[in-house]
Design a protein around this motif. Structure first.
Motif, PDB file in Angstrom:
ATOM      1  N   ALA A  36      -0.644   8.496  -1.975  1.00  0.00           N
ATOM      2  CA  ALA A  36      -0.829   7.471  -0.950  1.00  0.00           C
ATOM      3  C   ALA A  36      -0.670   6.082  -1.544  1.00  0.00           C
ATOM      4  O   ALA A  36      -0.072   5.180  -0.930  1.00  0.00           O
ATOM      5  CB  ALA A  36      -2.204   7.624  -0.314  1.00  0.00           C
ATOM      6  N   ASN A  37      -1.185   5.893  -2.747  1.00  0.00           N
ATOM      7  CA  ASN A  37      -1.057   4.597  -3.417  1.00  0.00           C
ATOM      8  C   ASN A  37       0.412   4.240  -3.648  1.00  0.00           C
ATOM      9  O   ASN A  37       0.840   3.103  -3.414  1.00  0.00           O
ATOM     10  CB  ASN A  37      -1.798   4.649  -4.745  1.00  0.00           C
ATOM     11  CG  ASN A  37      -1.967   3.287  -5.369  1.00  0.00           C
ATOM     12  OD1 ASN A  37      -2.906   2.570  -5.055  1.00  0.00           O
ATOM     13  ND2 ASN A  37      -1.065   2.903  -6.261  1.00  0.00           N
ATOM     14  N   SER A 164       2.397  16.099  -1.426  1.00  0.00           N
ATOM     15  CA  SER A 164       2.967  14.830  -1.880  1.00  0.00           C
ATOM     16  C   SER A 164       3.674  14.111  -0.736  1.00  0.00           C
ATOM     17  O   SER A 164       3.564  12.894  -0.588  1.00  0.00           O
ATOM     18  CB  SER A 164       3.952  15.084  -3.028  1.00  0.00           C
ATOM     19  OG  SER A 164       3.283  15.575  -4.156  1.00  0.00           O
ATOM     20  N   PHE A 165       4.406  14.879   0.072  1.00  0.00           N
ATOM     21  CA  PHE A 165       5.109  14.290   1.219  1.00  0.00           C
ATOM     22  C   PHE A 165       4.124  13.638   2.180  1.00  0.00           C
ATOM     23  O   PHE A 165       4.315  12.500   2.617  1.00  0.00           O
ATOM     24  CB  PHE A 165       5.914  15.380   1.931  1.00  0.00           C
ATOM     25  CG  PHE A 165       6.676  14.888   3.132  1.00  0.00           C
ATOM     26  CD1 PHE A 165       7.970  14.402   2.997  1.00  0.00           C
ATOM     27  CD2 PHE A 165       6.108  14.914   4.392  1.00  0.00           C
ATOM     28  CE1 PHE A 165       8.677  13.937   4.107  1.00  0.00           C
ATOM     29  CE2 PHE A 165       6.798  14.457   5.503  1.00  0.00           C
ATOM     30  CZ  PHE A 165       8.089  13.969   5.358  1.00  0.00           C
ATOM     31  N   LEU A 166       3.058  14.362   2.518  1.00  0.00           N
ATOM     32  CA  LEU A 166       2.083  13.843   3.470  1.00  0.00           C
ATOM     33  C   LEU A 166       1.322  12.647   2.905  1.00  0.00           C
ATOM     34  O   LEU A 166       1.065  11.673   3.624  1.00  0.00           O
ATOM     35  CB  LEU A 166       1.108  14.950   3.865  1.00  0.00           C
ATOM     36  CG  LEU A 166       1.701  16.087   4.702  1.00  0.00           C
ATOM     37  CD1 LEU A 166       0.650  17.169   4.927  1.00  0.00           C
ATOM     38  CD2 LEU A 166       2.236  15.569   6.031  1.00  0.00           C
ATOM     39  N   ALA A 172       2.549   5.048   3.223  1.00  0.00           N
ATOM     40  CA  ALA A 172       3.657   4.171   3.604  1.00  0.00           C
ATOM     41  C   ALA A 172       3.544   3.674   5.038  1.00  0.00           C
ATOM     42  O   ALA A 172       4.059   2.603   5.382  1.00  0.00           O
ATOM     43  CB  ALA A 172       4.981   4.913   3.413  1.00  0.00           C
ATOM     44  N   LEU A 173       2.893   4.456   5.900  1.00  0.00           N
ATOM     45  CA  LEU A 173       2.773   4.045   7.306  1.00  0.00           C
ATOM     46  C   LEU A 173       1.961   2.761   7.461  1.00  0.00           C
ATOM     47  O   LEU A 173       2.210   1.984   8.392  1.00  0.00           O
ATOM     48  CB  LEU A 173       2.122   5.168   8.123  1.00  0.00           C
ATOM     49  CG  LEU A 173       3.032   6.321   8.519  1.00  0.00           C
ATOM     50  CD1 LEU A 173       2.215   7.423   9.180  1.00  0.00           C
ATOM     51  CD2 LEU A 173       4.140   5.839   9.452  1.00  0.00           C
ATOM     52  N   VAL A 197      -6.434  -4.382   0.881  1.00  0.00           N
ATOM     53  CA  VAL A 197      -7.642  -3.619   1.186  1.00  0.00           C
ATOM     54  C   VAL A 197      -7.414  -2.132   0.900  1.00  0.00           C
ATOM     55  O   VAL A 197      -8.262  -1.450   0.299  1.00  0.00           O
ATOM     56  CB  VAL A 197      -8.068  -3.828   2.653  1.00  0.00           C
ATOM     57  CG1 VAL A 197      -9.169  -2.846   3.038  1.00  0.00           C
ATOM     58  CG2 VAL A 197      -8.547  -5.252   2.865  1.00  0.00           C
ATOM     59  N   ALA A 198      -6.256  -1.628   1.337  1.00  0.00           N
ATOM     60  CA  ALA A 198      -5.952  -0.212   1.105  1.00  0.00           C
ATOM     61  C   ALA A 198      -5.857   0.094  -0.381  1.00  0.00           C
ATOM     62  O   ALA A 198      -6.320   1.144  -0.844  1.00  0.00           O
ATOM     63  CB  ALA A 198      -4.645   0.158   1.808  1.00  0.00           C
TER      64      ALA A 198
END
Length: 244
Positions: A36-37, A164-166, A172-173, A197-198
């Motif tokens: 996610a990062n 990894s895809f999810l 990225a969203l 923040v994320a």
């Protein structure tokens, strides 16, 4: 072999089994946080760079979607190849162990007893345990003690690729929606703020999973993301001013 009945699993062995399962789950969580990062940083850098050159919502959406799809597919493919290689190695090691158990069973029994002795058992107890484990499931015993592999839980490349895809897509969203949905006058500020923040949350999460100091990880993560956005925005602004 001893005529005594097999001992019941000790509380320590039960705890170790749970610790192994917990370690596997933590590895998956850590991979999800890092994926996610990556999605946040790479997509944020891309859309902020485009925003430096144009305020066209269509151009930002196109660039962001292209970056999201390319990055998520790249992450999934890379993870699939990596985990497939690991699984092939595990299967080859198990096949070799199976052959050795068939051709040289006494040597393998002595090897297992030696490994157990190295873990702190007395020679007599190590031999007895090795014999009991061999009688129960020789391949599993050697796989777990000698190779550190659970034959029933080999790494799954499809699971790794999907995760990894999810994870990348989810990360990225955030910058994609933050740059596309708000009005042009505030979209850049909202995007930078949301991304930072994320990234702070991702840094906190990765630090907690690794039992590391959270403050340093959060600052490092946010600084890296801020630098990436600053560089890409400057590059986009220069190209936009040059009319490229």
């Amino acid at each position: 072999m001893s005529d005594e009945p097999p001992r019941a699993p000790s509380p320590l062995a039960h705890a170790e089994a749970h610790e192994g399962a917990l370690g596997t789950r933590l590895n998956w969580l850590r991979a999800a946080v890092l994926g996610a990062n990556d999605g946040i940083v790479s997509t944020a850098g891309l859309v902020v760079g485009v925003a430096g050159a144009t305020d066209s919502r269509g151009a930002l959406l196109t660039a962001g979607l292209a970056g999201l799809l390319a990055g998520s597919m790249s992450m999934a493919a890379g993870e699939y190849v990596s985990v497939s290689t690991q699984r092939d190695s595990e299967q080859a090691a198990l096949a070799l162990e199976r052959t050795e158990l068939t051709t040289t069973p006494q040597a393998e029994l002595a090897e297992l007893a030696g490994l157990l002795e190295n873990k702190g058992l007395t020679p007599e107890l190590a031999r007895e345990v090795a014999e009991q484990l061999t009688d129960h499931d020789a391949l599993r015993a050697h796989a777990e003690v000698e190779l550190g592999i659970d034959p029933d839980q080999l790494t799954n490349p499809w699971h790794a690729a999907g995760a990894s895809f999810l994870a990348f897509t989810g990360g990225a969203l955030l910058p994609l929606l933050a740059i596309v949905l708000p009005p042009a006058s505030v979209r850049l500020g909202i995007t930078v703020g949301a991304v930072l923040v994320a990234l702070l949350l991702c840094g906190w999460g990765s630090a907690r999973l690794g039992d590391a100091p959270a403050g340093r990880a959060m600052a490092r993560n946010a600084a890296g993301g801020a630098l990436a956005m600053a560089v890409t925005y400057a590059a986009g602004a220069l190209l936009g001013a040059a009319g490229v």
